[in-house]
Scaffold this motif. Structure first.
Motif, mmCIF file in Angstrom:
data_model
loop_
_atom_site.group_PDB
_atom_site.id
_atom_site.type_symbol
_atom_site.label_atom_id
_atom_site.label_comp_id
_atom_site.label_asym_id
_atom_site.label_seq_id
_atom_site.Cartn_x
_atom_site.Cartn_y
_atom_site.Cartn_z
ATOM 1 N N LEU A 1 5.891 -0.487 -8.684
ATOM 2 C CA LEU A 1 6.072 -0.040 -7.302
ATOM 3 C C LEU A 1 5.537 1.380 -7.201
ATOM 4 C CD1 LEU A 1 7.357 -0.279 -4.416
ATOM 5 C CD2 LEU A 1 9.373 0.812 -5.407
ATOM 6 N N ALA A 2 4.626 1.630 -6.296
ATOM 7 C CA ALA A 2 4.069 2.969 -6.091
ATOM 8 C C ALA A 2 4.322 3.398 -4.654
ATOM 9 C CB ALA A 2 2.574 2.991 -6.389
ATOM 10 N N GLU A 3 4.857 4.597 -4.495
ATOM 11 C CA GLU A 3 5.085 5.161 -3.161
ATOM 12 C C GLU A 3 4.530 6.576 -3.120
ATOM 13 O OE1 GLU A 3 9.172 4.715 -2.035
ATOM 14 O OE2 GLU A 3 9.081 2.518 -2.121
ATOM 15 N N GLU B 1 17.090 15.755 0.256
ATOM 16 C CA GLU B 1 16.101 15.832 -0.803
ATOM 17 C C GLU B 1 14.753 15.327 -0.303
ATOM 18 O OE1 GLU B 1 18.482 15.266 -4.942
ATOM 19 O OE2 GLU B 1 18.263 13.461 -3.720
ATOM 20 N N LEU B 2 13.696 15.800 -0.957
ATOM 21 C CA LEU B 2 12.353 15.308 -0.642
ATOM 22 C C LEU B 2 12.246 13.857 -1.096
ATOM 23 C CD1 LEU B 2 9.496 16.016 0.395
ATOM 24 C CD2 LEU B 2 8.924 16.654 -1.962
ATOM 25 N N CYS B 3 11.751 13.005 -0.211
ATOM 26 C CA CYS B 3 11.720 11.575 -0.501
ATOM 27 C C CYS B 3 10.340 11.014 -0.208
ATOM 28 C CB CYS B 3 12.780 10.843 0.314
ATOM 29 S SG CYS B 3 12.616 11.060 2.093
ATOM 30 N N THR B 4 10.115 9.789 -0.658
ATOM 31 C CA THR B 4 8.832 9.135 -0.455
ATOM 32 C C THR B 4 8.738 8.564 0.954
ATOM 33 O OG1 THR B 4 9.737 7.098 -1.389
ATOM 34 C CG2 THR B 4 8.539 8.560 -2.884
ATOM 35 N N HIS C 1 13.320 7.096 -0.761
ATOM 36 C CA HIS C 1 14.045 7.425 -1.982
ATOM 37 C C HIS C 1 13.628 8.809 -2.481
ATOM 38 C CE1 HIS C 1 14.907 3.071 -2.124
ATOM 39 N NE2 HIS C 1 15.961 3.441 -2.830
ATOM 40 N N ALA C 2 14.599 9.540 -3.016
ATOM 41 C CA ALA C 2 14.320 10.869 -3.571
ATOM 42 C C ALA C 2 13.473 10.733 -4.826
ATOM 43 C CB ALA C 2 15.620 11.593 -3.881
#
Length: 848
Positions: free
Chosen positions: A32-34, A53-56, A61-62
């Motif tokens: 899985l790539a985000e 938090e910084l997420c995709t 998700h963080a």
């Protein structure tokens, strides 16, 4: 895996490497790539204020939740953003502070070939091409994850083309006093890390799928890599050294990628790109076939051109393909200095190219140069303006007074793995002095000139040739507030000076000349070049001697494939099969066949339908969800893309840069949702109204949904002439509303009393009365309002003398705090013709 790009979304979404890896990993079973990008400072503050938090982008998700976080390192001045993204993503910036449960932080890209300033922050650097290597490593990591962090990293290092800093010793080189990498600290870990190379790009066709940005990006077009590597051997160019050998993509796969970009992505411009696009062996037939095969009104651009690289036929084809200007890179202003840097171009070739370009109708030509090159003198700097002036004179002679030449001059930075890696960099005062000379010379020649703040270039030079000592400086600068150092408005030289001082590091040590026989901080990274090749080229540079381009006959013409003379080879260390290279390029010409004649068929293909052949339609669509944050200009870009994806031909305006003939209802303020936007559009073919909304909705951005369509008759006026009012629902938090004040304001509006609000436009404040635009405002019936909210129904007039926004009315009635907290939805529009009765904009019978 989180694919992390340490710059803005607008830049990262234009990066070819990220597109290639994202599409590749998306098709790989078990992975899985985000994507995640660096947040702009206001977003960083918002995340901090809310404890987020910084997420995709894809799942939210963080970063700390991923097994691997991989950074694309394109530029040294993005390094503070790497630390920013790690910390905002819940990952300790330093590798030593991460436990077994933390993600592995990896990095790749061109600056990963000189990685030492980032060594304490990155667990593993992947060196070279990632298409084959990265999936292999990720599948391996899935098996190694239970072994503990140290063993996991050892397995990565043993896999080849991976540098794990913690597994290598360091020492100080006595010749330079720089910290360099020593022997490995673990068994089976190689002392020298070789570069991963994809030998045949056909194994990994360029992706035509993948996400298309809804907002405008830096390169807002479909860019397609047609080749990797470069034959020219420019001595300042790192990419030309570390991406050897030259590998060309099959022209048929390039055409397939372009068709996919138009049909699936909806793009209206395709750019052919590589380090030196003009050197692609079949560039002439390829451009001709593009213009023959692609949809009408799809522009074709060619990047990275040399002054002598394109023949008459290619320029003729490009001039037909809506290419508005061309850029060339002479790099130096005199022939002497062009020989030093091995720029195989003469001034005669440059002037001849200017004549060819401007005689074909182009009005703009941009010339790229560098200041501060080794052995440069004042004469060389003035030569930049003189060369550009001669090109401009040719432009005015053959192209008229509107022909312009723009000079762009960057600052030379000595880069590792190039013949100039040992050269000193000019001091900041010297660069600024040379920039002043250039600006003065260009003013005398009435040339437009652009230069960049050299302070950023000095910082780039320090980190390009930096050692591991700079890691402490980098973190100190980050803690002081340095971010987005590649952006002039965010570069803080005073904070960097403070960081160097606090860490006791002298930046000048990284900018001076280096001994040719010294071990350097990047010597443990093997990019595939023989040890003596760069030194020989450095000595030739100091003597002003040229090295003709490799892989071609000496003095080859653009159509050199038919030239049977021996191909140039310098035994640089890269394993090139010259016989196969010649045969492979000849095959590509055969695959494409002869280019079409200039009179056919593109001229007929691009013919604009007459008005009798076109059909006008009016559509209604919703703009909700994340599309509420899509600006009006971005909406104007996205709607034509939906029609292209759906295969519905649009009619275009006349002129050099034709646009789809469409009109939208008045623009929404950013963040306001709508259930009833209106689009008038002219199509080049008749369509089935029953399935038109569904066809468009299926290929539009999430949140854009078409809900109705009607065909307009010749006498029906455009949407802009019939819309008379917009209807809104404004939902207000009940706890913030003074209900007595609301009742009073509703009564005053009913009596026609003024409603004043102060607007700030272009740094000027003015007070306006919005009451003249308010046709109706009332509290919505109780059964239509939430218990903890108050809903207002608002109708605002649309006039030719201005307009009011819902936020203006709410501010005037209840104050700015309530206006900011309101949730606003545009429900639709009222339409009328010549003051007649009002109707729905799609009720055409009522409007006739």
């Amino acid at each position: 895996m989180a694919l992390a790009f340490p710059d803005t979304y607008e830049i990262g979404m234009s990066h070819l490497g990220t597109r290639i890896l994202y599409s590749l990993l998306a098709r790989e079973p078990g992975i899985l790539a985000e994507r995640v990008f660096a947040p702009w400072p206001d977003m960083e503050r918002a995340l901090g204020e809310r404890g987020l938090e910084l997420c995709t982008l894809e799942s939210g998700h963080a970063l700390r939740e991923f097994h691997v976080v991989g950074f694309s390192l394109q530029f040294e001045l993005t390094y503070t953003n790497v630390l920013l993204m790690l910390e905002l993503g819940g990952i300790p910036p330093r590798s030593a502070d991460r436990g077994d449960d933390a993600p592995l932080v990896i990095a790749g890209g061109p600056t990963a070939t000189h990685p030492e300033p980032l060594a304490p922050f990155v667990d593993a650097f992947v060196i070279g091409d990632g298409e084959r290597k990265l999936p292999e490593l990720l599948h391996g990591d899935a098996e190694w994850r239970g072994l503990g962090r140290s063993e996991r990293l050892r397995r990565w290092a043993m896999a080849g083309s991976v540098y794990v800093p913690v597994l290598h010793s360091t020492r100080v080189d006595p010749a330079t006093d720089l910290v360099v990498v020593g022997e490995p600290l673990a068994q089976d870990v190689p002392a020298t890390i070789g570069r991963a190379v994809v030998g045949d790009l056909a194994d990994f066709p360029f992706p035509s799928d993948g996400p298309v940005a809804s907002t405008q990006t830096v390169f807002d077009r479909a860019s397609i890599e047609i080749a990797r590597g470069c034959t020219e051997g420019c001595r300042f160019c790192q990419a030309g050294m570390i991406y050897r050998p030259v590998r060309e993509r099959d022209p048929r796969s390039i055409l397939e990628s372009a068709r996919g970009a138009v049909h699936e992505g909806g793009w209206d411009e395709v750019s052919l790109t590589s380090l030196s696009t003009a050197d692609y062996s079949a560039i002439g037939p390829l451009v001709a076939r593009f213009l023959q095969d692609l949809e009408p009104h799809v522009g074709v651009g060619v990047s990275s051109l040399r002054a002598y690289g394109l023949g008459e036929t290619v320029l003729d084809d490009l001039s037909r393909g809506r290419c508005t200007g061309l850029t060339f890179a002479p790099e130096a202003g005199t022939q002497r200095l062009r020989d030093v840097i091995n720029k195989n171009v003469t001034e005669e070739q440059l002037i001849e190219t200017a004549q060819r370009v401007f005689s074909r109708g182009w009005q703009k030509m941009k010339l790229y140069f560098m200041i501060g090159l080794p052995t440069e003198t004042e004469e060389d700097v003035r030569g930049i303006a003189e060369t550009a002036s001669r090109a401009a004179a040719v432009g005015r002679k053959v192209g008229g007074r509107r022909a312009t030449v723009t000079v762009s001059a960057s600052t030379f930075v000595p880069k590792p793995h190039t013949p100039f890696q040992w050269a000193a960099m000019d001091s900041l005062p010297e660069i600024e002095r040379k920039q002043a000379i250039l600006h003065s010379s260009c003013r005398q020649g009435r040339l437009e000139v652009r230069t960049h703040d050299a302070k950023g270039s000095m910082l780039e030079g320090i980190f390009a040739r930096g050692d591991r000592r700079l890691a402490d400086v980098l973190e100190a600068a980050y803690r002081l507030g340095c971010r987005f150092d590649s952006w002039d408005e965010h570069l803080r030289p005073e904070l960097w000076e403070l960081a160097f001082s606090k860490c006791g590091v002298d930046p000048a040590r990284y900018l001076g000349a280096l001994p040719v026989d010294a071990t350097l901080p990047w010597s443990h990274i093997d990019v595939g070049l023989e040890g003596g090749f760069l030194a020989k080229e450095w000595q030739k540079a100091l003597r002003g001697r040229l090295s003709p381009p490799c892989g071609k006959p000496v003095g080859a013409a653009p159509d050199w494939i038919a030239d049977d003379r021996k191909l140039v080879c310098y035994d640089c260390g890269v394993d090139c099969d010259l016989d196969e290279m010649r045969a492979d390029r000849a095959r590509r010409l055969v695959q494409l066949g002869a280019p079409p004649p200039l009179s056919t068929p593109a001229a007929s293909k691009d013919a604009t339908p007459t008005r009798a052949e076109t059909h006008r339609y009016r559509l209604r669509f919703e703009k909700t969800g994340s599309c509420a944050l899509m600006s009006h200009l971005d909406l104007v870009r996205n709607i034509p893309r939906a029609f292209r994806r759906a295969g519905i031909p649009m009619a275009y305006s006349q002129g050099f840069h034709p646009k789809p003939r469409m009109t939208l209802s008045p623009a929404l303020s950013l963040g306001i949702r709508s259930l009833g936007e209106i689009l008038d559009i002219v199509l080049a073919a008749e369509v089935d109204l029953a399935d038109l909304p569904a066809r468009l909705s299926a290929v539009s951005a999430a949140g854009l949904r078409f809900s109705g369509a009607r065909e307009l008759e010749p006498g029906d006026p455009a949407v802009g002439r019939v819309l008379v009012a917009a209807r809104y629902r404004c939902t207000l938090p009940r706890g913030m509303v003074d209900e007595a004040l609301l009742s009073a304001r509703l009564e005053s509006v009913a009596l026609g009393e003024p409603l004043s609000v102060t607007r700030t436009e272009r740094d000027e404040q003015r007070v306006i009365d919005v009451s003249r635009f308010v046709e109706h405002v009332s509290i919505a019936p109780a059964d239509r309002a939430e218990v903890d909210a108050i809903a207002l129904d608002l109708r605002l007039a649309i006039t030719g003398s201005g307009a009011a926004r819902p936020s203006d009315v709410l501010t005037a009635m209840l104050g700015p705090a309530v206006a900011r907290a309101a949730s606003v939805v545009r429900l639709g529009f009222d339409a009328a013709r010549n003051g007649g009765p009002r109707a729905d904009p799609l009720d055409l019978e009522a409007l006739r």
